[in-house]
Scaffold this motif. Structure first.
Motif, PDB file in Angstrom:
ATOM      1  N   GLU A 181       0.831  -1.216   0.000  1.00  0.00           N
ATOM      2  CA  GLU A 181       0.000   0.000   0.000  1.00  0.00           C
ATOM      3  C   GLU A 181       0.863   1.262   0.000  1.00  0.00           C
ATOM      4  OE1 GLU A 181      -2.822   0.007   3.201  1.00  0.00           O
ATOM      5  OE2 GLU A 181      -3.716  -1.895   2.585  1.00  0.00           O
ATOM      6  N   GLY A 182       0.269   2.343  -0.521  1.00  0.00           N
ATOM      7  CA  GLY A 182       0.914   3.656  -0.448  1.00  0.00           C
ATOM      8  C   GLY A 182       1.896   3.945  -1.560  1.00  0.00           C
ATOM      9  N   VAL A 183       2.113   2.985  -2.463  1.00  0.00           N
ATOM     10  CA  VAL A 183       3.049   3.198  -3.577  1.00  0.00           C
ATOM     11  C   VAL A 183       2.276   3.825  -4.744  1.00  0.00           C
ATOM     12  CG1 VAL A 183       4.637   2.093  -5.211  1.00  0.00           C
ATOM     13  CG2 VAL A 183       4.447   1.227  -2.865  1.00  0.00           C
ATOM     14  N   LEU A 184       2.798   4.899  -5.285  1.00  0.00           N
ATOM     15  CA  LEU A 184       2.147   5.579  -6.409  1.00  0.00           C
ATOM     16  C   LEU A 184       3.048   5.537  -7.632  1.00  0.00           C
ATOM     17  CD1 LEU A 184       0.849   8.819  -4.607  1.00  0.00           C
ATOM     18  CD2 LEU A 184      -0.480   6.798  -5.189  1.00  0.00           C
ATOM     19  N   SER A 185       2.457   5.245  -8.788  1.00  0.00           N
ATOM     20  CA  SER A 185       3.175   5.358 -10.068  1.00  0.00           C
ATOM     21  C   SER A 185       2.796   6.709 -10.670  1.00  0.00           C
ATOM     22  CB  SER A 185       2.758   4.235 -11.018  1.00  0.00           C
ATOM     23  OG  SER A 185       3.104   2.975 -10.483  1.00  0.00           O
ATOM     24  N   HIS A 186       3.789   7.535 -10.933  1.00  0.00           N
ATOM     25  CA  HIS A 186       3.518   8.915 -11.369  1.00  0.00           C
ATOM     26  C   HIS A 186       3.802   9.130 -12.851  1.00  0.00           C
ATOM     27  CE1 HIS A 186       2.922  11.023  -7.486  1.00  0.00           C
ATOM     28  NE2 HIS A 186       3.739  10.103  -6.997  1.00  0.00           N
ATOM     29  N   GLN A 187       3.039  10.038 -13.425  1.00  0.00           N
ATOM     30  CA  GLN A 187       3.406  10.562 -14.739  1.00  0.00           C
ATOM     31  C   GLN A 187       4.677  11.391 -14.564  1.00  0.00           C
ATOM     32  OE1 GLN A 187       0.601  13.271 -16.521  1.00  0.00           O
ATOM     33  NE2 GLN A 187       1.666  13.314 -18.469  1.00  0.00           N
ATOM     34  N   LEU A 188       5.588  11.309 -15.537  1.00  0.00           N
ATOM     35  CA  LEU A 188       6.811  12.113 -15.528  1.00  0.00           C
ATOM     36  C   LEU A 188       6.691  13.218 -16.568  1.00  0.00           C
ATOM     37  CD1 LEU A 188       9.490   9.234 -15.529  1.00  0.00           C
ATOM     38  CD2 LEU A 188       8.653  10.499 -13.553  1.00  0.00           C
ATOM     39  N   LYS A 189       7.144  14.419 -16.192  1.00  0.00           N
ATOM     40  CA  LYS A 189       7.242  15.526 -17.149  1.00  0.00           C
ATOM     41  C   LYS A 189       8.609  16.162 -16.965  1.00  0.00           C
ATOM     42  CE  LYS A 189       2.329  16.680 -17.449  1.00  0.00           C
ATOM     43  NZ  LYS A 189       1.356  17.770 -17.413  1.00  0.00           N
ATOM     44  N   GLN A 190       8.918  17.136 -17.791  1.00  0.00           N
ATOM     45  CA  GLN A 190      10.237  17.772 -17.663  1.00  0.00           C
ATOM     46  C   GLN A 190      10.393  18.376 -16.260  1.00  0.00           C
ATOM     47  OE1 GLN A 190      11.135  21.079 -20.291  1.00  0.00           O
ATOM     48  NE2 GLN A 190      13.327  20.657 -20.203  1.00  0.00           N
ATOM     49  N   PHE A 191      11.428  17.942 -15.544  1.00  0.00           N
ATOM     50  CA  PHE A 191      11.736  18.375 -14.180  1.00  0.00           C
ATOM     51  C   PHE A 191      10.645  18.019 -13.160  1.00  0.00           C
ATOM     52  CE2 PHE A 191      14.505  21.312 -16.620  1.00  0.00           C
ATOM     53  CZ  PHE A 191      15.715  20.950 -16.048  1.00  0.00           C
ATOM     54  N   ILE A 199      -1.069   6.317 -10.731  1.00  0.00           N
ATOM     55  CA  ILE A 199      -1.695   4.994 -10.613  1.00  0.00           C
ATOM     56  C   ILE A 199      -1.513   4.568  -9.161  1.00  0.00           C
ATOM     57  CG2 ILE A 199      -1.704   2.603 -11.412  1.00  0.00           C
ATOM     58  CD1 ILE A 199       0.006   3.702 -13.864  1.00  0.00           C
ATOM     59  N   LEU A 200      -2.603   4.246  -8.510  1.00  0.00           N
ATOM     60  CA  LEU A 200      -2.559   3.805  -7.124  1.00  0.00           C
ATOM     61  C   LEU A 200      -2.222   2.315  -7.088  1.00  0.00           C
ATOM     62  CD1 LEU A 200      -3.182   5.089  -4.377  1.00  0.00           C
ATOM     63  CD2 LEU A 200      -5.568   4.402  -4.665  1.00  0.00           C
ATOM     64  N   SER A 201      -1.372   1.928  -6.131  1.00  0.00           N
ATOM     65  CA  SER A 201      -1.012   0.507  -6.045  1.00  0.00           C
ATOM     66  C   SER A 201      -2.169  -0.310  -5.464  1.00  0.00           C
ATOM     67  CB  SER A 201       0.246   0.329  -5.190  1.00  0.00           C
ATOM     68  OG  SER A 201       0.042   0.887  -3.908  1.00  0.00           O
ATOM     69  N   VAL A 202      -2.773   0.219  -4.414  1.00  0.00           N
ATOM     70  CA  VAL A 202      -3.898  -0.463  -3.752  1.00  0.00           C
ATOM     71  C   VAL A 202      -4.959   0.583  -3.457  1.00  0.00           C
ATOM     72  CG1 VAL A 202      -4.624  -1.786  -1.724  1.00  0.00           C
ATOM     73  CG2 VAL A 202      -2.338  -2.127  -2.654  1.00  0.00           C
TER      74      VAL A 202
END
Length: 395
Positions: A181-191, A199-202
């Motif tokens: 729990e608590g792990v987030l997958s993020h969009q990446l942008k410049q800087f 995206i939420l893990s759970v």
């Protein structure tokens, strides 16, 4: 287009130059990961291993883009972390730490590199041993790897973030493991290492994220952490936290002289990217960082733990959502795994059978290869068999 107009427009994957910078950063971070894996030996000091990873990235990024008119930022986008066994993430000790690796340790390596703010990050799990990984250690790594392979096939234009959340939990359960729990997958942008689309893990009542749909020309850091335990990690000791990021939208007039000194140093050396307290003067940093964190000028990356005896695996990759399909640009081959479980769920098999490339006839112009475009073919992912060991064709 004038320089000012170019600055105004958000740079994304429609620019070949941007794609090249992402792939150049990925090439370096993949090699840095390979180096760090080779340094994970019994009795190696964890801090020394972390330092070698960061030093390699600094050296390699310093050798590229030397002759550009406009100076570009480059270097470490996320400090090298080496988290062992039931430690989940973010362990990057201070120079004075004497902790060493031992035979049989399950090591999670997490690191990032950037050129001009275009970030490639990666995490990988390695067990310090000869021969194949077996038992529950193999299960938890296979769970993370298979979940990552499914996520790669679902992070595509038209799909939604909640589709990925549900799928990776189903994969982990097939190996009798939990997504942490608590792990987030993020969009990446410049800087921007932690973009707003996540995206939420759970899914849980405590943590909510906005529903969103993936779009062409976006970049994501897909972050999968699995555990043989409950998947509810805890912060055991705040003193273990050494990685921070400047909160650019916060201001506060610090009271302590040591805090002002440290914050000034951070603002000059690490204005945007996460950094390790190792890079600061240690005694002064310890005092100053506390006040900075208390007033939210810095965002800490806490070191979290599952229960002793639990095994935790971590796989993270950077994916470019290109017009011709998803391009995974960061990875490392797994050791041979002999898990106790086999995937026989038809839905998971169907996800793994999806390709990652879009079959378009005459789909756009083929760009001429650039010097930094070394990894175009390496991450090509075709439909994957539900291999009994949870490993992929990258092996």
């Amino acid at each position: 287009m004038s320089d000012d107009e170019r600055e105004e427009r958000e740079l994304d994957l429609t620019s070949p130059e941007v794609v090249t910078k992402y792939k150049s950063a990925a090439d370096i971070v993949n090699k840095a990961l390979q180096l760090v894996v080779s340094e994970c030996k019994p009795k190696a000091k964890i801090v020394d291993v972390c330092e070698k990873g960061d030093a390699f990235i600094r050296e390699q990024t310093g050798n590229m883009y030397k002759n550009v008119k406009k100076k570009i930022e480059r270097g470490v986008a996320f400090p090298t972390c080496v988290s062992v066994n039931n430690t989940v993430c973010h362990l990057s000790p201070l120079a004075s730490d004497e902790t060493v690796l031992e035979d049989g340790d399950m090591v999670k390596i997490d690191m990032g590199c950037h050129f001009d703010g275009f970030i490639a990050i990666v995490a990988h799990t390695h067990v310090i041993q000869e021969g194949p990984v077996t038992g529950r250690k193999a299960d938890v790594i296979a769970a993370a790897n298979t979940a990552a392979e499914v996520a790669l096939r679902l992070v595509r234009p038209g799909k939604k973030n909640k589709d990925v959340t549900e799928a990776i939990q189903k994969v982990a359960a097939a190996y009798d493991c939990k997504i942490v729990e608590g792990v987030l997958s993020h969009q990446l942008k410049q800087f921007v290492i932690d973009g707003n689309k996540v995206i939420l893990s759970v899914s849980s009542p405590e943590v909510r994220v906005d529903d969103s749909e993936f779009e062409e020309n976006e970049v994501y850091a897909v972050d999968i952490v699995t555990s043989t335990g409950e998947g509810k990690p805890k912060l055991l000791d705040e003193k273990q936290t050494t990685i921070y990021k400047r909160a650019v939208d916060k201001n506060y007039h610090l009271k302590m002289k040591s805090s002002r000194f440290i914050f000034s140093e951070i603002s000059q050396k690490f204005p945007i990217m996460p950094f390790t307290a190792r890079s600061l003067e240690e005694k002064r940093a310890r005092l100053g960082l506390v006040e900075c964190v208390n007033h939210e000028l810095l965002q800490p990356y806490p070191v979290l733990h599952e229960k002793s005896g639990d095994y935790v695996a971590h796989i993270k990759f950077t994916v470019l959502l290109m017009p011709n399909g998803s391009d995974r640009i960061t990875f490392h081959p797994l050791q041979e795994l002999q898990p106790t479980k086999v995937i026989d769920d038809p839905e998971i098999k169907a996800w793994l059978a999806l390709g990652t490339k879009t079959k378009k006839k005459g789909g756009g112009k083929k760009k001429k290869g650039k010097k930094g475009d070394k990894m175009d073919d390496t991450a090509e992912s075709e439909p994957m068999d539900a291999a009994p060991n949870g490993a992929t064709a990258e092996d």
